[in-house]
Write an enzyme that holds these catalytic residues in place. Structure first.
Site, PDB file in Angstrom:
ATOM      1  N   PHE A  33       0.782  -1.235   0.000  1.00 59.86           N
ATOM      2  CA  PHE A  33       0.000   0.000   0.000  1.00 59.86           C
ATOM      3  C   PHE A  33       0.818   1.293   0.000  1.00 59.86           C
ATOM      4  O   PHE A  33       0.240   2.365   0.164  1.00 59.86           O
ATOM      5  CB  PHE A  33      -1.001   0.044   1.172  1.00 59.86           C
ATOM      6  N   ASP A  34       2.120   1.213  -0.186  1.00 61.21           N
ATOM      7  CA  ASP A  34       2.876   2.462  -0.302  1.00 61.21           C
ATOM      8  C   ASP A  34       4.111   2.275  -1.176  1.00 61.21           C
ATOM      9  O   ASP A  34       5.218   2.700  -0.826  1.00 61.21           O
ATOM     10  CB  ASP A  34       3.278   2.980   1.079  1.00 61.21           C
TER      11      ASP A  34
END
Length: 230
Positions: free
Chosen positions: A51-52
């Site tokens: 997610f990043d």
């Protein structure tokens, strides 16, 4: 990692660091990151969604071997093909998949990492950030639309340092793979296994995907939602 993060090498075209990385090195880094994400998505007993994914979170060893770092926003996904529950958006502006920003675009899954990876690869090719705090409308600096039009018209890519056939082939593969990864519908994005197949295959066999429908959310939109940025 002695070479720091990838963002230091790709965002300043005039710097010595940028000139250190030729197309072969960028291409190998692209493959290395894909291998790391494939392991997180398929190689672990419990799937890990990062997610990043962004250049700042890719660390480079002495020989420029990429390592994915900063799992502060990661989530576990116990079932191989499950859609996960996520409250609010998470990630960094410029790399957030549409479905993470708004569930109207589909369910959140490992394909959300694929989107972030695609945006990062296109950023590596273009040598510029996908979002800028100085620009209110990101469409003004949206590299994917510019490069897609070049591919569609079969024009020269006009990229820095692509002076030979091998460099052009590597850049073209990175672009086409990046464009597939940022498709708006998550189901139209390839898995990381398929990404590796495309990168390691022939550029002539790759089909050009549909034109990206969306750019990254505008700065105003990002600022108005609850977004975790690391």
């Amino acid at each position: 990692m002695c070479n720091g993060s990838l963002d230091k090498f790709i965002h300043d075209r005039g710097s010595l660091k940028y000139r250190q990385l030729g197309w072969d090195a960028l291409y190998q880094i692209t493959i290395g990151i894909a291998q790391g994400l494939e392991y997180l998505h398929r190689g672990c007993n419990t799937r890990i969604l990062h997610f990043d994914i962004k250049p700042h979170n890719i660390l480079l060893s002495e020989d420029f071997c990429p390592k994915i770092s900063d799992f502060g926003l990661a989530k576990l996904c116990p079932q191989k093909e499950s859609i996960i529950s996520l409250f609010g958006a998470r990630g960094t502006p410029g790399y957030i998949a549409p479905e993470v920003f708004s569930r109207n675009f589909g369910g959140v899954s490992h394909k959300s990492d694929v989107y972030s990876y695609g945006m990062m690869v296109l950023e590596m090719v273009g040598g510029k950030k996908n979002i800028s705090v100085e620009v209110d409308h990101t469409s003004e600096i949206y590299f994917p639309h510019w490069v897609y039009n070049r591919l569609e018209l079969d024009e020269e890519l006009g990229l820095h340092g692509t002076t030979d056939d091998e460099a052009n082939s590597s850049a073209r593969k990175m672009i086409i793979v990046g464009l597939w990864c940022i498709q708006t519908d998550p189901s139209h994005r390839p898995s990381m296994s398929r990404v590796l197949d495309m990168l390691e295959g022939s550029s002539e066999s790759l089909l050009i995907p549909p034109k990206p429908f969306l750019s990254s959310p505008s700065r105003a939109s990002v600022d108005s939602c609850t977004t975790l940025v690391s």
